[in-house]
Design a protein around this motif. Structure first.
Motif, mmCIF file in Angstrom:
data_model
loop_
_atom_site.group_PDB
_atom_site.id
_atom_site.type_symbol
_atom_site.label_atom_id
_atom_site.label_comp_id
_atom_site.label_asym_id
_atom_site.label_seq_id
_atom_site.Cartn_x
_atom_site.Cartn_y
_atom_site.Cartn_z
ATOM 1 N N LEU A 254 -8.685 2.590 4.654
ATOM 2 C CA LEU A 254 -7.494 2.024 4.016
ATOM 3 C C LEU A 254 -6.872 3.056 3.086
ATOM 4 C CD1 LEU A 254 -9.171 -1.395 3.441
ATOM 5 C CD2 LEU A 254 -7.186 -1.014 4.912
ATOM 6 N N VAL A 255 -5.627 2.847 2.743
ATOM 7 C CA VAL A 255 -4.881 3.836 1.978
ATOM 8 C C VAL A 255 -4.948 3.534 0.485
ATOM 9 C CG1 VAL A 255 -2.674 2.595 2.183
ATOM 10 C CG2 VAL A 255 -2.675 5.080 1.865
ATOM 11 N N GLY A 256 -4.991 4.609 -0.327
ATOM 12 C CA GLY A 256 -5.171 4.471 -1.768
ATOM 13 C C GLY A 256 -4.006 3.845 -2.510
ATOM 14 N N ALA A 257 -2.888 3.618 -1.831
ATOM 15 C CA ALA A 257 -1.746 2.975 -2.495
ATOM 16 C C ALA A 257 -2.048 1.539 -2.876
ATOM 17 C CB ALA A 257 -0.517 3.022 -1.588
ATOM 18 N N PHE A 258 -2.948 0.883 -2.103
ATOM 19 C CA PHE A 258 -3.365 -0.494 -2.391
ATOM 20 C C PHE A 258 -4.766 -0.683 -1.836
ATOM 21 C CE2 PHE A 258 -4.008 -4.959 -1.977
ATOM 22 C CZ PHE A 258 -3.128 -5.615 -2.839
ATOM 23 N N MET A 259 -5.743 -0.746 -2.734
ATOM 24 C CA MET A 259 -7.135 -0.969 -2.327
ATOM 25 C C MET A 259 -7.719 -2.054 -3.218
ATOM 26 S SD MET A 259 -8.464 2.977 -1.740
ATOM 27 C CE MET A 259 -9.584 2.703 -0.351
ATOM 28 N N PHE A 260 -8.095 -3.174 -2.603
ATOM 29 C CA PHE A 260 -8.575 -4.350 -3.331
ATOM 30 C C PHE A 260 -10.058 -4.547 -2.996
ATOM 31 C CE2 PHE A 260 -9.310 -8.796 -4.128
ATOM 32 C CZ PHE A 260 -8.416 -9.175 -5.118
ATOM 33 N N LEU A 261 -10.900 -4.561 -4.016
ATOM 34 C CA LEU A 261 -12.343 -4.700 -3.787
ATOM 35 C C LEU A 261 -13.031 -5.205 -5.041
ATOM 36 C CD1 LEU A 261 -14.087 -1.206 -3.944
ATOM 37 C CD2 LEU A 261 -11.679 -1.518 -4.521
ATOM 38 N N GLU B 38 -0.166 4.169 8.070
ATOM 39 C CA GLU B 38 -1.399 4.492 7.338
ATOM 40 C C GLU B 38 -1.957 3.300 6.578
ATOM 41 O OE1 GLU B 38 2.052 6.223 4.786
ATOM 42 O OE2 GLU B 38 1.569 5.925 6.907
ATOM 43 N N SER B 39 -1.287 2.163 6.654
ATOM 44 C CA SER B 39 -1.814 0.928 6.066
ATOM 45 C C SER B 39 -3.192 0.598 6.623
ATOM 46 C CB SER B 39 -0.873 -0.252 6.342
ATOM 47 O OG SER B 39 0.408 -0.029 5.812
ATOM 48 N N LYS B 40 -3.463 1.035 7.841
ATOM 49 C CA LYS B 40 -4.755 0.802 8.492
ATOM 50 C C LYS B 40 -5.077 2.021 9.348
ATOM 51 C CE LYS B 40 -2.370 -1.870 12.078
ATOM 52 N NZ LYS B 40 -2.440 -0.868 13.140
ATOM 53 N N ARG B 41 -6.296 2.521 9.216
ATOM 54 C CA ARG B 41 -6.668 3.740 9.945
ATOM 55 C C ARG B 41 -8.128 3.684 10.397
ATOM 56 N NH1 ARG B 41 -5.160 8.080 5.485
ATOM 57 N NH2 ARG B 41 -5.791 6.338 4.180
ATOM 58 N N GLY B 42 -8.460 4.617 11.259
ATOM 59 C CA GLY B 42 -9.838 4.792 11.665
ATOM 60 C C GLY B 42 -10.433 5.998 10.963
ATOM 61 N N ILE B 43 -11.729 6.180 11.097
ATOM 62 C CA ILE B 43 -12.384 7.343 10.499
ATOM 63 C C ILE B 43 -11.865 8.607 11.188
ATOM 64 C CG2 ILE B 43 -14.598 8.503 10.114
ATOM 65 C CD1 ILE B 43 -15.886 5.682 10.291
ATOM 66 N N PRO B 44 -11.335 9.568 10.450
ATOM 67 C CA PRO B 44 -10.748 10.763 11.071
ATOM 68 C C PRO B 44 -11.794 11.792 11.491
ATOM 69 C CG PRO B 44 -10.535 10.916 8.701
ATOM 70 C CD PRO B 44 -11.149 9.566 8.985
ATOM 71 N N THR B 45 -12.632 11.398 12.450
ATOM 72 C CA THR B 45 -13.574 12.362 13.016
ATOM 73 C C THR B 45 -12.764 13.475 13.692
ATOM 74 O OG1 THR B 45 -13.610 11.181 15.111
ATOM 75 C CG2 THR B 45 -15.254 10.525 13.456
ATOM 76 N N TYR C 190 -5.153 -6.767 5.822
ATOM 77 C CA TYR C 190 -4.646 -8.126 5.673
ATOM 78 C C TYR C 190 -3.119 -8.081 5.779
ATOM 79 C CZ TYR C 190 -3.659 -12.627 3.390
ATOM 80 O OH TYR C 190 -3.208 -13.889 3.101
ATOM 81 N N HIS C 191 -2.587 -8.734 6.802
ATOM 82 C CA HIS C 191 -1.162 -8.574 7.106
ATOM 83 C C HIS C 191 -0.254 -9.593 6.415
ATOM 84 C CE1 HIS C 191 -1.484 -12.154 9.667
ATOM 85 N NE2 HIS C 191 -0.164 -12.147 9.736
ATOM 86 N N ASP C 192 -0.817 -10.638 5.826
ATOM 87 C CA ASP C 192 -0.007 -11.780 5.407
ATOM 88 C C ASP C 192 0.659 -11.614 4.042
ATOM 89 O OD1 ASP C 192 1.131 -14.219 6.028
ATOM 90 O OD2 ASP C 192 -0.422 -15.363 4.997
ATOM 91 N N GLY D 295 -6.965 -3.949 2.404
ATOM 92 C CA GLY D 295 -5.659 -3.312 2.319
ATOM 93 C C GLY D 295 -4.611 -4.269 2.854
ATOM 94 N N VAL D 296 -3.343 -3.992 2.588
ATOM 95 C CA VAL D 296 -2.272 -4.906 2.997
ATOM 96 C C VAL D 296 -1.215 -4.174 3.816
ATOM 97 C CG1 VAL D 296 -2.598 -6.416 1.007
ATOM 98 C CG2 VAL D 296 -0.977 -4.498 0.858
ATOM 99 N N LYS D 297 -0.262 -4.930 4.294
ATOM 100 C CA LYS D 297 0.856 -4.372 5.054
ATOM 101 C C LYS D 297 1.795 -3.635 4.101
ATOM 102 C CE LYS D 297 4.623 -5.759 8.172
ATOM 103 N NZ LYS D 297 5.282 -6.921 8.821
ATOM 104 N N LEU D 298 1.973 -2.350 4.321
ATOM 105 C CA LEU D 298 2.844 -1.527 3.488
ATOM 106 C C LEU D 298 4.097 -1.147 4.268
ATOM 107 C CD1 LEU D 298 0.187 0.916 1.986
ATOM 108 C CD2 LEU D 298 1.171 -1.093 0.861
ATOM 109 N N ILE D 299 5.244 -1.219 3.594
ATOM 110 C CA ILE D 299 6.491 -0.728 4.179
ATOM 111 C C ILE D 299 7.090 0.301 3.232
ATOM 112 C CG2 ILE D 299 6.960 -2.868 5.432
ATOM 113 C CD1 ILE D 299 9.011 -3.571 3.224
ATOM 114 N N ASP D 300 7.961 1.164 3.757
ATOM 115 C CA ASP D 300 8.609 2.135 2.880
ATOM 116 C C ASP D 300 9.910 1.564 2.345
ATOM 117 O OD1 ASP D 300 10.502 2.349 4.907
ATOM 118 O OD2 ASP D 300 9.780 4.289 5.635
ATOM 119 N N GLY D 301 10.683 2.380 1.647
ATOM 120 C CA GLY D 301 11.913 1.906 1.017
ATOM 121 C C GLY D 301 13.022 1.559 1.987
ATOM 122 N N THR D 302 12.803 1.841 3.284
ATOM 123 C CA THR D 302 13.785 1.474 4.303
ATOM 124 C C THR D 302 13.373 0.214 5.055
ATOM 125 O OG1 THR D 302 12.787 2.765 6.110
ATOM 126 C CG2 THR D 302 14.279 3.939 4.617
ATOM 127 N N GLY D 303 12.213 -0.330 4.701
ATOM 128 C CA GLY D 303 11.726 -1.553 5.341
ATOM 129 C C GLY D 303 10.812 -1.319 6.520
#
Length: 391
Positions: free
Chosen positions: A174-181, A127-134, A219-221, A114-122
């Motif tokens: 990782l969030v479904g907006a960007f998933m690379f595999l 949610e770009s990176k998360r843990g298992i929601p136990t 991946y933040h870059d 997954g990558v660094k996601l920003i919203d329309g305000t920058g």
């Protein structure tokens, strides 16, 4: 073929056009294909793809089959070694896929990137990176303990706060907006679970990949804009489906006590109510000034005709020498970036540079007749038609 980009669309025609335009620019140096799966949109999405992007593979479903099945349909026809599941309300930089592809090839036990996601305000989307929601991790989220103890591993797992937004490393979800595999891995785990209509599908896929012994990475870059609020209107239907999705995930993966079942039911309702409140339309503030970054005076005239206000015109060619500064752009300004002369990567950098300064952002996609952007990650974005006479 190296890469297949799968974009599932439902009634976001203008955001889809912006997204595909950015993906096309980002795959110029990669042997790649773009697959758009349309879930029976009632807007002009399909006709737009056919006319504007004839090389894009378009799959039209005769009903809204949901996020998991829609993406599975797209991946089934993907020829790339790698796939990227991408939301239609995103904007990628010209080097996003090259960077992620190079990173992925260096990993020995690759899961999902997954990558660094920003919203329309920058602003960074956590949610770009998360843990298992136990149940415990969900509890820390519900009670905002992750905010109170951001450095405590015991409390900060929901948003994987062991990593900063500008640090690459291992994460669980990782969030479904960007998933690379890898295409092969996606099929090995069975893709998205079609028993879940939407909302916990990305959590479930990430978790299934972990169960295969693979490693997921944030991946933040490279930074990608995710307008977010455009994908889903947060109404009563959203609330119901969000509850169903979270219930689905817990029942599938966790054996918990009656106490936790009751607790999570309360938590799910709480989450849903908060999200619904956040999703309500807010009063939009009208920009007091408009700054156009372009080289076209004709575009200025078109925009003035729409906003009925003075538009300051800063030629992008000369801006490279002038260097925009935070002090020179005042609160209440809307920055409009013309993609004809202004790369998507530069657009994204402007979003990040001027975030939280009372400044809003809009993009004019190349060869398009509209201005587009969003002032909140919890609200629908804005599209303004400006006419085609400048193209």
């Amino acid at each position: 073929m190296q890469l297949s980009v799968i974009i599932l669309n439902y009634n976001v025609r203008y955001f889809l056009e912006l997204c595909v335009q950015s993906v096309q620019s980002a795959t110029e140096n990669i042997y790649a294909e773009i697959i758009v799966v349309d879930n029976n949109s009632s807007d002009d999405s399909c006709n737009m793809i056919k006319s504007r992007f004839p090389n894009v593979k378009l799959i039209r479903n005769n009903q809204n089959v949901g996020f998991p099945k829609g993406n599975n349909i797209g991946v089934a026809q993907a020829k790339g070694e790698y796939i990227c599941i991408l939301n239609p309300d995103t904007v990628v930089a010209e080097d996003t896929f090259e960077k992620v592809l190079n990173f992925a090839k260096k990993q020995n036990n690759l899961g999902i990137v997954g990558v660094k996601l920003i919203d329309g305000t920058g602003n960074f989307l956590p949610e770009s990176k998360r843990g298992i929601p136990t149940p415990w991790v969900a509890f820390t989220k519900i009670c905002s303990l992750y905010k109170i103890f951001p450095k405590s591993r015991f409390f900060n797992q929901y948003y994987a706060q062991h990593l900063s937004e500008n640090e690459t490393g291992e994460v669980e979800i990782l969030v479904g907006a960007f998933m690379f595999l890898k295409n092969e891995l996606y099929n090995e785990v069975g893709g998205f679970d079609e028993n879940c209509f939407m909302y916990s599908d990305d959590i479930d896929l990430s978790y299934m990949v972990l169960q295969k012994g693979k490693t997921n990475y944030y991946y933040h870059d490279t930074t990608v804009i995710h307008y977010k609020g455009e994908s889903t209107i947060k109404d009563g239907t959203y609330m119901k489906r969000f509850q169903e999705a979270m219930t689905f995930f817990y029942k599938k993966h966790f054996q918990v006590s009656v106490f936790f079942n009751v607790f999570m039911r309360i938590g799910i309702v709480f989450f849903s109510v908060i999200k619904r409140i956040q999703g309500r339309s807010k009063t939009k503030t009208t920009s007091r000034k408009y700054l156009l970054l372009s080289t076209s005076e004709t575009v200025v005239k078109n925009i003035i005709g729409v906003v009925q206000k003075k538009v300051n015109f800063l030629e992008w060619k000369s801006e490279k020498e002038v260097n925009l500064s935070s002090n020179s752009i005042k609160k209440g300004t809307q920055i409009i970036m013309d993609n004809e002369f202004f790369s998507f990567k530069e657009c994204i950098k402007i979003h990040e540079r001027f975030k939280n300064k009372g400044i809003t952002f809009r993009i004019i996609p190349k060869n398009a007749d509209f201005i587009i952007g969003s002032d909140s990650s919890n609200d629908r974005g804005e599209v303004v038609i400006i006419g085609k006479n400048y193209i």
